[in-house]
Write an enzyme that holds these catalytic residues in place. Structure first.
Site, mmCIF file in Angstrom:
data_model
loop_
_atom_site.group_PDB
_atom_site.id
_atom_site.type_symbol
_atom_site.label_atom_id
_atom_site.label_comp_id
_atom_site.label_asym_id
_atom_site.label_seq_id
_atom_site.Cartn_x
_atom_site.Cartn_y
_atom_site.Cartn_z
ATOM 1 N N LYS A 36 0.810 -1.232 0.000
ATOM 2 C CA LYS A 36 0.000 0.000 0.000
ATOM 3 C C LYS A 36 0.837 1.273 0.000
ATOM 4 C CE LYS A 36 -0.376 0.348 4.969
ATOM 5 N NZ LYS A 36 -0.862 -0.304 6.168
ATOM 6 N N ARG A 131 -6.396 0.715 17.324
ATOM 7 C CA ARG A 131 -6.903 0.855 15.974
ATOM 8 C C ARG A 131 -7.895 -0.299 15.818
ATOM 9 N NH1 ARG A 131 -3.333 1.331 10.469
ATOM 10 N NH2 ARG A 131 -3.774 -0.906 10.411
HETATM 11 C C1 LIG Z 1 0.111 -0.995 6.639
HETATM 12 C C2 LIG Z 1 -0.111 -2.198 7.413
HETATM 13 C C3 LIG Z 1 0.957 -3.057 7.694
HETATM 14 C C4 LIG Z 1 2.377 -2.774 7.275
HETATM 15 O O1 LIG Z 1 2.996 -1.944 8.201
HETATM 16 P P1 LIG Z 1 4.507 -1.465 8.046
HETATM 17 O O2 LIG Z 1 4.777 -0.706 9.283
HETATM 18 O O3 LIG Z 1 4.566 -0.605 6.819
HETATM 19 O O4 LIG Z 1 5.365 -2.663 7.904
HETATM 20 C C5 LIG Z 1 0.680 -4.207 8.413
HETATM 21 N N1 LIG Z 1 -0.565 -4.487 8.835
HETATM 22 C C6 LIG Z 1 -1.614 -3.680 8.580
HETATM 23 C C7 LIG Z 1 -2.971 -4.057 9.091
HETATM 24 C C8 LIG Z 1 -1.429 -2.510 7.876
HETATM 25 O O5 LIG Z 1 -2.473 -1.713 7.617
#
Ligand SMILES: *Cc1c(COP(=O)(O)O)cnc(C)c1O
Length: 356
Positions: A36, A131
């Site tokens: 993403k 969250r």
């Molecule tokens: C964006 C996201 C990640 C990745 O996190 P990073 O810190 O970029 O490695 C993992 N899990 C969820 C649910 C996310 O939204």
């Protein structure tokens, strides 16, 4: 002429991925490549896959659909808690989603049954970051409900940290996740396939040999892309920090006072700007602005360059201390923070150049 552009070194993405996979694999931990941060641009996804991740994950269904249309057939996980309105598309385009609402899982169940597929769900447990996720006491009850739904398979549980509350993953809170998994396994009388222990901020525990056994998946974006762990404020020295380099062209280079002349009102965004009087300084304007990236998301590569501010389309740099001789038309390079990365991949103005 190159102009302002974003250079992506695909080799460095591949090497960062390989390094993280190499750290996790001996501990029985699978790495999902999270796409993403760069809007799932196919060239970069391919570099991640070349580095050894087998499955990918994204928060946006649009990104997954882009990858499917480009022929990517890998197992894909939807990271953001699903919208019920997208249930049909989700079960058709992804194999798995992270969930916290039984109502949504019912919608996924109906959609999956209609589509003749089995959709995997991971139940998210909120261990304190606040969250997504059910609170721990609700985990077993929710799983029992989800287990009854046709078209769905409860693949496991997971958690997310370091996002909203800035809570750090620790051996303590991830042990709780594993303990919850054991209770669930006992109640269901079967093993859970997946215990998903977070993102980049969880790598450090693996590296230190402190990850509770049981956690068998991490979902990694930032570490692979930027070689940093923002939650711990760490530069991961075994990874590249410069796989992405923004190069911005200088359009003006002049000596100017460091304090504006006249009555100070508001800047272009309605804020009252503050200035420190450092006398006359050499400054550059680069062809880059808040329409492309928030200046807080950039780190100048030259040690003598400082970002003073930016409006929509102009960014002002203090280059007085820059040891390199600069000229109008030259380019200045920036490394990116996560916010800068996100911004640049959603700006239509910045061309991307792939190096490999
Ligand atoms: C964006 C996201 C990640 C990745 O996190 P990073 O810190 O970029 O490695 C993992 N899990 C969820 C649910 C996310 O939204």
């Amino acid at each position: 002429m190159a102009g302002t552009s974003l250079e992506v070194d695909l080799n460095k993405i591949r090497e960062n991925t390989a390094r993280i996979v190499e750290i996790c694999t001996p501990h029985g931990i699978e790495v999902l490549g999270v796409t993403k941060g760069f809007s799932a641009v196919p060239e970069i996804v391919s570099a991640m896959l070349a580095g050894g991740v087998e499955r990918i994950a994204d928060a946006r269904l649009e990104n997954v659909e882009l990858l499917r249309s480009e022929g990517f057939a890998q197992h894909m996980t939807l990271l953001r808690i699903p919208m019920i309105s997208q249930a049909d598309r989700i079960v058709r385009k992804t194999q798995c989603s992270l969930n916290s609402e039984i109502k949504t899982m019912r919608a996924l169940s109906e959609a999956a049954t209609a589509a003749g597929v089995t959709h995997e769900v991971i139940l998210m447990i909120d261990l304190g970051d606040l969250r997504e996720g059910v609170v721990p006491v609700d985990a077993v009850g929710t799983i029992r409900e989800a287990e009854k739904l046709p078209g769905i398979r409860v693949a496991g549980i997971g958690t997310n940290m370091g996002c909203y509350g800035g809570i750090l993953p620790t051996a303590t809170n991830l042990s709780l996740l594993c303990a919850i998994a054991r209770v669930i396994e006992e109640k269901l009388d079967r093993k859970l396939e997946v215990i998903s222990g977070g993102g980049t901020s969880s790598i450090q525990l693996v590296k230190d040999g402190k990850m509770p056994p049981g956690v068998n998946q991490l979902r990694i974006g930032e570490g692979i892309l930027l070689g940093t762990d923002t939650t711990h404020q760490l530069k991961l020295d075994y990874l590249h920090q410069d796989a992405f380099l923004l190069k911005a062209e200088i359009v003006e280079l002049k000596d100017k006072p460091s304090v504006p002349i006249g009555r100070i009102g508001r800047d272009a965004f309605g804020n009252v700007p503050q200035f420190e009087d450092l006398g006359i300084r050499r400054r550059a304007i680069v062809a880059l602005g808040r329409q492309d990236v928030q200046p807080e998301g950039l780190i100048p590569v030259d040690p003598g360059i400082q970002i003073m501010g930016a409006s929509s389309d102009h960014m002002i740099l203090d280059v007085e201390e820059c040891t390199r001789e600069l000229h109008v038309g030259d380019r200045v390079a920036f490394r990116l923070k996560y916010q800068g990365l996100l911004n640049l991949f959603t700006s239509p103005y910045i061309p991307r150049i792939f190096l490999s």
